[in-house]
Design an enzyme around this catalytic site. Structure first.
Site, PDB file in Angstrom:
ATOM      1  N   THR A 196      -2.070  -1.541 -79.357  1.00 42.26           N
ATOM      2  CA  THR A 196      -3.236  -2.295 -78.891  1.00 42.26           C
ATOM      3  C   THR A 196      -3.171  -2.527 -77.388  1.00 42.26           C
ATOM      4  O   THR A 196      -4.187  -2.513 -76.699  1.00 42.26           O
ATOM      5  CB  THR A 196      -3.301  -3.665 -79.607  1.00 42.26           C
ATOM      6  OG1 THR A 196      -3.116  -3.479 -81.003  1.00 42.26           O
ATOM      7  CG2 THR A 196      -4.639  -4.347 -79.368  1.00 42.26           C
ATOM      8  N   ARG A 255       5.159  -1.004 -76.748  1.00 41.16           N
ATOM      9  CA  ARG A 255       6.045  -2.156 -76.933  1.00 41.16           C
ATOM     10  C   ARG A 255       7.169  -1.801 -77.892  1.00 41.16           C
ATOM     11  O   ARG A 255       6.922  -1.321 -78.988  1.00 41.16           O
ATOM     12  CB  ARG A 255       5.273  -3.360 -77.487  1.00 41.16           C
ATOM     13  CG  ARG A 255       4.384  -3.942 -76.427  1.00 41.16           C
ATOM     14  CD  ARG A 255       3.756  -5.242 -76.844  1.00 41.16           C
ATOM     15  NE  ARG A 255       2.719  -5.547 -75.883  1.00 41.16           N
ATOM     16  CZ  ARG A 255       1.828  -6.505 -76.004  1.00 41.16           C
ATOM     17  NH1 ARG A 255       1.845  -7.274 -77.071  1.00 41.16           N
ATOM     18  NH2 ARG A 255       0.926  -6.710 -75.075  1.00 41.16           N
ATOM     19  N   SER A 280       3.955  -9.283 -73.540  1.00 45.19           N
ATOM     20  CA  SER A 280       3.056 -10.412 -73.730  1.00 45.19           C
ATOM     21  C   SER A 280       3.734 -11.597 -74.407  1.00 45.19           C
ATOM     22  O   SER A 280       4.696 -12.137 -73.896  1.00 45.19           O
ATOM     23  CB  SER A 280       1.836  -9.945 -74.511  1.00 45.19           C
ATOM     24  OG  SER A 280       0.867 -10.958 -74.523  1.00 45.19           O
ATOM     25  N   HIS A 281       3.252 -11.950 -75.609  1.00 41.45           N
ATOM     26  CA  HIS A 281       3.749 -13.141 -76.292  1.00 41.45           C
ATOM     27  C   HIS A 281       4.983 -12.866 -77.141  1.00 41.45           C
ATOM     28  O   HIS A 281       5.520 -13.782 -77.750  1.00 41.45           O
ATOM     29  CB  HIS A 281       2.637 -13.685 -77.173  1.00 41.45           C
ATOM     30  CG  HIS A 281       2.097 -12.625 -78.078  1.00 41.45           C
ATOM     31  ND1 HIS A 281       1.304 -11.621 -77.618  1.00 41.45           N
ATOM     32  CD2 HIS A 281       2.306 -12.384 -79.377  1.00 41.45           C
ATOM     33  CE1 HIS A 281       1.017 -10.798 -78.604  1.00 41.45           C
ATOM     34  NE2 HIS A 281       1.621 -11.243 -79.697  1.00 41.45           N
ATOM     35  N   LYS A 321       2.529  -0.842 -69.682  1.00 39.78           N
ATOM     36  CA  LYS A 321       1.205  -0.243 -69.836  1.00 39.78           C
ATOM     37  C   LYS A 321       0.634   0.125 -68.479  1.00 39.78           C
ATOM     38  O   LYS A 321       1.042  -0.411 -67.446  1.00 39.78           O
ATOM     39  CB  LYS A 321       0.260  -1.159 -70.604  1.00 39.78           C
ATOM     40  CG  LYS A 321      -0.189  -2.399 -69.883  1.00 39.78           C
ATOM     41  CD  LYS A 321      -1.263  -3.103 -70.738  1.00 39.78           C
ATOM     42  CE  LYS A 321      -1.744  -4.346 -70.038  1.00 39.78           C
ATOM     43  NZ  LYS A 321      -2.922  -4.928 -70.658  1.00 39.78           N
ATOM     44  N   ASP A 363       2.579 -13.113 -70.422  1.00 44.94           N
ATOM     45  CA  ASP A 363       2.084 -12.408 -69.230  1.00 44.94           C
ATOM     46  C   ASP A 363       0.829 -13.053 -68.646  1.00 44.94           C
ATOM     47  O   ASP A 363       0.179 -12.470 -67.775  1.00 44.94           O
ATOM     48  CB  ASP A 363       1.835 -10.932 -69.556  1.00 44.94           C
ATOM     49  CG  ASP A 363       0.816 -10.740 -70.671  1.00 44.94           C
ATOM     50  OD1 ASP A 363       0.680 -11.622 -71.538  1.00 44.94           O
ATOM     51  OD2 ASP A 363       0.141  -9.694 -70.659  1.00 44.94           O
ATOM     52  N   ASP A 423      -2.196 -13.776 -69.834  1.00 43.27           N
ATOM     53  CA  ASP A 423      -3.581 -13.397 -70.120  1.00 43.27           C
ATOM     54  C   ASP A 423      -4.200 -14.211 -71.270  1.00 43.27           C
ATOM     55  O   ASP A 423      -5.404 -14.261 -71.412  1.00 43.27           O
ATOM     56  CB  ASP A 423      -3.734 -11.881 -70.360  1.00 43.27           C
ATOM     57  CG  ASP A 423      -2.821 -11.337 -71.440  1.00 43.27           C
ATOM     58  OD1 ASP A 423      -2.011 -12.116 -71.996  1.00 43.27           O
ATOM     59  OD2 ASP A 423      -2.905 -10.126 -71.720  1.00 43.27           O
ATOM     60  N   ARG A 424      -3.351 -14.851 -72.098  1.00 47.19           N
ATOM     61  CA  ARG A 424      -3.904 -15.666 -73.193  1.00 47.19           C
ATOM     62  C   ARG A 424      -3.990 -17.137 -72.800  1.00 47.19           C
ATOM     63  O   ARG A 424      -3.256 -17.579 -71.906  1.00 47.19           O
ATOM     64  CB  ARG A 424      -3.013 -15.583 -74.421  1.00 47.19           C
ATOM     65  CG  ARG A 424      -2.934 -14.221 -75.020  1.00 47.19           C
ATOM     66  CD  ARG A 424      -2.103 -14.256 -76.280  1.00 47.19           C
ATOM     67  NE  ARG A 424      -2.070 -12.908 -76.833  1.00 47.19           N
ATOM     68  CZ  ARG A 424      -1.922 -12.629 -78.116  1.00 47.19           C
ATOM     69  NH1 ARG A 424      -1.757 -13.609 -78.979  1.00 47.19           N
ATOM     70  NH2 ARG A 424      -1.915 -11.389 -78.536  1.00 47.19           N
ATOM     71  N   GLU A 471     -11.519 -12.669 -77.391  1.00 47.94           N
ATOM     72  CA  GLU A 471     -10.921 -12.335 -78.673  1.00 47.94           C
ATOM     73  C   GLU A 471     -10.425 -13.604 -79.344  1.00 47.94           C
ATOM     74  O   GLU A 471     -10.041 -14.566 -78.679  1.00 47.94           O
ATOM     75  CB  GLU A 471      -9.744 -11.388 -78.487  1.00 47.94           C
ATOM     76  CG  GLU A 471     -10.119 -10.057 -77.881  1.00 47.94           C
ATOM     77  CD  GLU A 471      -8.956  -9.083 -77.939  1.00 47.94           C
ATOM     78  OE1 GLU A 471      -8.900  -8.313 -78.911  1.00 47.94           O
ATOM     79  OE2 GLU A 471      -8.101  -9.100 -77.052  1.00 47.94           O
ATOM     80  N   GLU A 472     -10.367 -13.544 -80.679  1.00 48.38           N
ATOM     81  CA  GLU A 472      -9.886 -14.702 -81.437  1.00 48.38           C
ATOM     82  C   GLU A 472      -8.420 -15.008 -81.145  1.00 48.38           C
ATOM     83  O   GLU A 472      -7.940 -16.097 -81.434  1.00 48.38           O
ATOM     84  CB  GLU A 472     -10.082 -14.480 -82.938  1.00 48.38           C
ATOM     85  CG  GLU A 472      -9.572 -13.166 -83.511  1.00 48.38           C
ATOM     86  CD  GLU A 472      -8.085 -12.948 -83.445  1.00 48.38           C
ATOM     87  OE1 GLU A 472      -7.352 -13.905 -83.742  1.00 48.38           O
ATOM     88  OE2 GLU A 472      -7.661 -11.835 -83.095  1.00 48.38           O
TER      89      GLU A 472
HETATM   90  C1  VG1 Z   1      -2.927  -8.627 -80.513  1.00 44.49           C
HETATM   91  C2  VG1 Z   1      -4.249  -9.354 -80.648  1.00 44.49           C
HETATM   92  C3  VG1 Z   1      -5.305  -8.679 -79.798  1.00 44.49           C
HETATM   93  C4  VG1 Z   1      -4.810  -8.612 -78.340  1.00 44.49           C
HETATM   94  C5  VG1 Z   1      -3.464  -7.920 -78.289  1.00 44.49           C
HETATM   95  C6  VG1 Z   1      -2.869  -7.921 -76.899  1.00 44.49           C
HETATM   96  O1  VG1 Z   1      -3.074  -7.304 -80.982  1.00 44.49           O
HETATM   97  O2  VG1 Z   1      -4.664  -9.407 -81.983  1.00 44.49           O
HETATM   98  O3  VG1 Z   1      -6.510  -9.383 -79.894  1.00 44.49           O
HETATM   99  O4  VG1 Z   1      -5.728  -7.893 -77.554  1.00 44.49           O
HETATM  100  O5  VG1 Z   1      -2.541  -8.582 -79.145  1.00 44.49           O
HETATM  101  O6  VG1 Z   1      -2.753  -9.220 -76.403  1.00 44.49           O
HETATM  102  P1  VG1 Z   1      -2.625  -6.840 -82.460  1.00 44.49           P
HETATM  103  O7  VG1 Z   1      -2.879  -5.359 -82.504  1.00 44.49           O
HETATM  104  O8  VG1 Z   1      -1.202  -7.216 -82.611  1.00 44.49           O
HETATM  105  O9  VG1 Z   1      -3.480  -7.597 -83.409  1.00 44.49           O
HETATM  106  V1  VG1 Z   1      -1.489  -9.585 -75.374  1.00 44.49           V
HETATM  107  O10 VG1 Z   1      -1.701 -11.110 -74.814  1.00 44.49           O
HETATM  108  O11 VG1 Z   1      -0.249  -9.148 -76.328  1.00 44.49           O
HETATM  109  O12 VG1 Z   1      -1.512  -8.414 -74.101  1.00 44.49           O
HETATM  110 CO    CO Z   2      -0.578 -11.502 -73.220  1.00 42.69          CO
END
Ligand code: VG1
Ligand code: CO
Length: 544
Positions: free
Chosen positions: A18, A22, A113-114, A126, A280, A282-283, A364-365
């Protein structure tokens, strides 16, 4: 110093998900693993030769080593110049901004990210293009294909450079500028929002707030913006020092992992405003006193109130949300006559819509909101948006959201995550469910008629590209939805996400507990997908 051509062989697991590639840190540390992927980027983005590249990451373990490797490969591949954040630190939205501001060829972001960090944690990489946004699906697929046939990569044998001072140096003939990680971004934010109004709000007697940087990248950004520029008292920013392992936690801003912050909003003495950001940057999660704003609602409130914010005062063109995100923003778009789009999960799908000015806001949710100011979701931008809104409307977070529900309806929303389940079982679950979908249409389930049940496929309205297999959705006549999707960011087994939404237009029924309202829909989802039977789990890993 010489440029070297190193012989290598492919790794079969370098398909980006996504949001980039990773994997465990230990995987990235294998000889040639990072190098193969980076060379695949250089091979598929020829403009980088002679171009300018921004490099930065969220400061997690292996960030610095990776940056030194990428710099040595950049010079060997003929990159004209690199811009790096001091200490190797740049938030994801800050990279997006730097690419746009300095009109560079692109950027490389090092982040998972998280996901947890540290020697046993995760790492990620990325590529973002010259619009500042994540590479399109066709480019990430091309990079993956390249990684499957790679035979050699180019790297200089120059030594490491210092990343800890702001200066310009040279690496084997390639200039490298180490810049302040925060300044450009903070200055940009002050242009988008009414900092005077926010400063006055923060200075108001009785107003209190807390910001949780979760020991991740936004610490220095949040301190400079909220404490230095906007006058919030020292200590407003919690966990403000970026740590390589995020202090051992999940830098994920939700009710479960940011529990320390949530606690500060509770009770009579709870703070009026609280927010957290992720690894990172962004959330974001936004809270009021004793009140949680769902990310889907946050997006809808932003759309409804955009013109109150200086950057959007002349109006917005439209909004896009990822498919699993609640339909709350759609209701606003409809009422205000704005474009609205439903895209697959992941920020890369918003890029073309933003570039073509079909939308101004998107979200996004999964705790992500953003706008056309960059091409990534942007945690601190969202926090500033809310503070600016509180200042202008002179109402509490809860008042703003409740009046929003009254006007547009309330979209009750919850998400169940089943992490690290067996990949084979996850695939089987999705396959079985996919087969039953066509028979569900028109039937009554739990008292509601199913109006559609399909595997979501998206055709980009700008370039016509098609992305299929983006999640299974069941939509009911009353607007409720159940969605099943496998995560594309995990590093262990598979993660099943179940997203549930129920719309309540009657104000009298808008005060209930989410868990209670959603229970029948949750039970239905569990039964339809046979989650307990197939996974052996009697409860999800995380509920948000
Ligand atoms: C998750 C979230 C998605 C988001 C992605 C990257 O992806 O559901 O909405 O865009 O993380 O966010 P997935 O495929 O695990 O559902 V971040 O803050 O990790 O760059
Ligand atoms: Co992030």
């Amino acid at each position: 110093m010489t440029q070297q051509k190193i012989t290598t062989t492919p790794f079969d697991d370098q398909r980006p998900g996504t949001s980039g590639l990773r994997k465990r840190v230990t995987r990235f540390q294998l000889p040639n693993y990072l190098e193969n992927f980076v060379q695949s980027i250089f091979n598929k983005v020829p403009a980088l030769t002679g171009g300018v590249l921004v490099i930065g990451g969220d400061g997690r373990y292996y960030n610095r080593e990776a940056i030194q490797i990428i710099l040595r490969m950049a010079t060997a591949n003929g990159v004209a110049r690199c811009i790096v954040g001091r200490g190797g630190i740049l938030s994801t939205p800050a990279v997006s901004h730097l690419i746009r501001k300095y009109k560079t060829t692109g950027g490389i972001i090092l982040s998972a990210s998280h996901n947890p960090g540290g020697p046993d944690g995760d790492f990620g990489i990325k590529f973002n293009g010259d619009n500042g946004g994540p590479a399109s699906e066709s480019l990430t697929e091309a990079i993956f294909a390249e990684s499957q046939t790679i035979k050699e990569y180019l790297i200089s044998d120059a030594g490491d450079i210092s990343l800890d001072e702001e200066y310009t140096t040279e690496l084997d003939g390639m200039p490298v500028a180490i810049i302040d990680s925060v300044d450009d971004y903070a200055e940009f934010m002050s242009q988008l929002f009414d900092f005077d109004a926010i400063r006055a709000l923060i200075a108001k007697p009785g107003f209190s707030m807390a910001i949780d940087s979760m020991h991740a990248v936004t610490g220095p950004y949040a301190k400079q913006i909220f404490e230095e520029m906007l006058g919030a008292p020292e200590g407003t920013v919690m966990n403000g020092i970026p740590l390589e392992d995020f202090g051992g936690g999940h830098p994920d801003p939700n009710l479960v992992y940011a529990a320390e912050l949530v606690e500060k909003t509770r009770g009579d003495n709870g703070v009026d405003f609280a927010a957290a950001t992720d690894g990172d940057g962004d959330r974001n999660m936004v809270l009021g006193k004793n009140f949680f704003v769902t990310p889907s609602d946050s997006l809808a409130v932003m759309v409804a109130n955009a013109t109150l914010i200086p950057a959007y005062k002349n109006g917005i063109s439209g909004v896009a949300r990822s498919m699993p995100t609640s339909q709350a923003a759609d209701a606003v778009a409809e009422k205000l006559g704005l474009n609205s789009y439903e895209t697959p999960t992941g920020w890369k799908f918003f890029g073309l819509l933003l570039d073509a000015d079909k939308i101004t806001l998107c979200g996004e949710e999964s705790f992500g909101t953003g706008s056309n100011h960059v091409r990534e979701k942007d945690g601190l931008w969202a926090v500033l948006f809310w503070l600016n809104l509180l200042a202008v409307r002179n109402e509490s977070v809860e008042e703003i959201v409740r009046s929003h529900w009254k006007t547009y309806g309330r979209n009750y929303y919850t998400r169940y995550d089943y992490e690290a389940i067996d990949k084979g079982i996850a695939d089987q679950l999705i396959a079985q469910l996919t087969q039953t979908l066509p028979q569900l249409v028109g039937t009554e389930l739990g008292g509601n008629r199913v109006s559609y049940a399909d595997n979501f496929s998206y055709t980009d309205p700008v370039d016509g590209s098609v992305s299929s297999n983006q999640g299974l959705r069941i939509g009911f006549e009353n607007g409720a939805r159940i969605i099943f999707r496998l995560s594309g960011t995990g590093t262990e087994g598979a993660t099943l996400r179940v997203y549930l939404e129920k719309i309540e237009r009657d104000e009298a029924n808008q005060q209930a507990e989410t868990a209670e309202v959603m229970k029948p829909l949750v039970d239905l989802a569990l039964e339809l997908a046979q989650i307990g039977e197939l996974t052996g789990r009697d409860a999800p890993t995380v509920i948000t």
